[in-house]
Scaffold this motif. Structure first.
Motif, PDB file in Angstrom:
ATOM      1  N   PRO A 184       1.133  -0.952  -0.004  1.00  0.00           N
ATOM      2  CA  PRO A 184       0.060  -0.255   0.024  1.00  0.00           C
ATOM      3  C   PRO A 184       0.786   0.791   0.161  1.00  0.00           C
ATOM      4  CG  PRO A 184      -0.937  -1.618   1.693  1.00  0.00           C
ATOM      5  CD  PRO A 184       0.725  -2.091   1.167  1.00  0.00           C
ATOM      6  N   PRO A 185       0.506   2.202  -1.109  1.00  0.00           N
ATOM      7  CA  PRO A 185       1.351   4.023  -0.700  1.00  0.00           C
ATOM      8  C   PRO A 185       1.039   3.664   0.584  1.00  0.00           C
ATOM      9  CG  PRO A 185      -1.084   3.527  -1.576  1.00  0.00           C
ATOM     10  CD  PRO A 185      -1.437   2.519  -1.324  1.00  0.00           C
ATOM     11  N   SER A 187      -9.535  11.991   3.445  1.00  0.00           N
ATOM     12  CA  SER A 187      -9.857  11.280   4.880  1.00  0.00           C
ATOM     13  C   SER A 187      -9.246   9.813   3.947  1.00  0.00           C
ATOM     14  CB  SER A 187     -11.651  11.300   4.747  1.00  0.00           C
ATOM     15  OG  SER A 187     -11.926  13.050   4.809  1.00  0.00           O
ATOM     16  N   ASN A 188      -9.063   8.964   4.374  1.00  0.00           N
ATOM     17  CA  ASN A 188      -9.521   7.587   4.507  1.00  0.00           C
ATOM     18  C   ASN A 188     -10.297   6.548   4.967  1.00  0.00           C
ATOM     19  OD1 ASN A 188      -6.647   7.055   3.473  1.00  0.00           O
ATOM     20  ND2 ASN A 188      -5.030   7.236   5.267  1.00  0.00           N
ATOM     21  N   PRO A 193     -12.074  -4.392  -5.285  1.00  0.00           N
ATOM     22  CA  PRO A 193     -12.720  -2.418  -5.296  1.00  0.00           C
ATOM     23  C   PRO A 193     -13.190  -2.340  -7.226  1.00  0.00           C
ATOM     24  CG  PRO A 193      -9.959  -2.645  -5.073  1.00  0.00           C
ATOM     25  CD  PRO A 193     -10.868  -4.296  -5.547  1.00  0.00           C
ATOM     26  N   THR A 194     -13.717  -2.978  -7.895  1.00  0.00           N
ATOM     27  CA  THR A 194     -13.818  -3.190  -9.290  1.00  0.00           C
ATOM     28  C   THR A 194     -15.960  -3.548  -8.606  1.00  0.00           C
ATOM     29  OG1 THR A 194     -12.541  -3.800 -10.663  1.00  0.00           O
ATOM     30  CG2 THR A 194     -14.580  -3.768 -11.331  1.00  0.00           C
ATOM     31  N   GLY A 228      -3.379  -1.956  -2.821  1.00  0.00           N
ATOM     32  CA  GLY A 228      -1.891  -3.456  -2.250  1.00  0.00           C
ATOM     33  C   GLY A 228      -3.052  -3.049  -0.998  1.00  0.00           C
ATOM     34  N   ASP A 229      -4.208  -2.261  -0.047  1.00  0.00           N
ATOM     35  CA  ASP A 229      -4.902  -2.422   1.106  1.00  0.00           C
ATOM     36  C   ASP A 229      -6.593  -2.599   0.214  1.00  0.00           C
ATOM     37  OD1 ASP A 229      -6.879  -2.161   2.723  1.00  0.00           O
ATOM     38  OD2 ASP A 229      -5.135  -1.157   3.369  1.00  0.00           O
ATOM     39  N   PRO A 230      -6.544  -3.544   0.225  1.00  0.00           N
ATOM     40  CA  PRO A 230      -9.070  -3.740  -0.603  1.00  0.00           C
ATOM     41  C   PRO A 230      -9.518  -3.216   0.428  1.00  0.00           C
ATOM     42  CG  PRO A 230      -8.435  -6.297   0.275  1.00  0.00           C
ATOM     43  CD  PRO A 230      -7.264  -5.114   0.276  1.00  0.00           C
TER      44      PRO A 230
END
Length: 225
Positions: free
Chosen positions: A12-13, A103-104, A123-124, A183-185
């Motif tokens: 993940p970024p 925000s996250n 995510p899709t 990298g983090d669904p």
């Protein structure tokens, strides 16, 4: 900041970056000195007002501006925002007609078979569900999907009526980008923009501000340390 090739993009970024114009200021919301940063921003803005303007006229304006900014910061913190961005006019005025927050959002686990938490949807699929759910709001909501720096994203736009009980005296034009975190669904980043235009959230000024925000989001890039 760019990605380290040795790390790869499977991780993940650690952050993001935007090509923010010089006349916009970032206010971090997770630090204890946020209020001090707001007061410093206001003081800097009013320090550039021409010296022939009477100080006794400026003081009430400065105090009111501080109050409104601190209220906006408190609302953003309630929404667990990471940063708030405000336009600062070169003439020395802070313009509250537009702002945006970042925000996250972590998706809640879904109940699977026998109550066991199910793995978060791709995510899709999440984007499809968001589009299907939000279309029930009717014509006031404009929806689209695409990518932001290679990540699946959903864009939502609507007009939100005034709400005097919450201190919102005017209707606002809202645009949100919900961007899946690579990298983090389970995690999505939300960039939420708000503008009142020239008093009408559907006027030409509001249209121009929305176009500006869409252009800004095209500069969005993930960063890895």
């Amino acid at each position: 900041m760019t990605a380290d090739p040795a790390v790869g993009r499977a991780a993940p970024p650690t952050g993001y970056r935007l090509l923010l114009p010089d006349d916009w200021a970032q206010i971090p919301l997770r630090r204890g000195d946020t209020e001090a940063a707001v007061r410093a921003l206001v003081a800097s803005a009013f320090a550039r007002v021409p010296s022939d303007v009477p100080r006794d006229r400026l003081t009430p304006l400065r105090l009111e501006l501080e109050r409104r900014l601190l209220t906006a910061v408190a609302e953003a913190r309630k929404a667990d925002a990471l940063e708030m961005y405000l336009p600062v006019k070169t003439a020395g005025e802070v313009n509250l007609g537009a702002s945006f927050t970042v925000s996250n959002v972590r998706l809640p686990a879904r109940a699977g078979v026998e109550g066991v938490a199910a793995q978060v949807t791709d995510p899709t699929d999440v984007a499809v569900q968001l589009l299907a759910r939000d279309r029930t709001h009717g014509s006031e909501l404009d929806l689209s999907s695409g990518e932001v720096d290679g990540a699946i994203a959903v864009r939502r736009e609507r007009v939100v009526p005034a709400d005097l009980e919450r201190g919102a005296e005017l209707a606002t034009r809202r645009v949100e980008y919900l961007v899946s975190v690579p990298g983090d669904p389970e995690q999505w980043l939300v960039a939420a923009f708000s503008a009142i235009g020239a008093g009408d959230p559907r006027d030409d000024l509001a249209d121009a501000m929305v176009e500006w925000f869409d252009a800004l989001m095209r500069t969005f890039r993930w960063s890895w340390t």
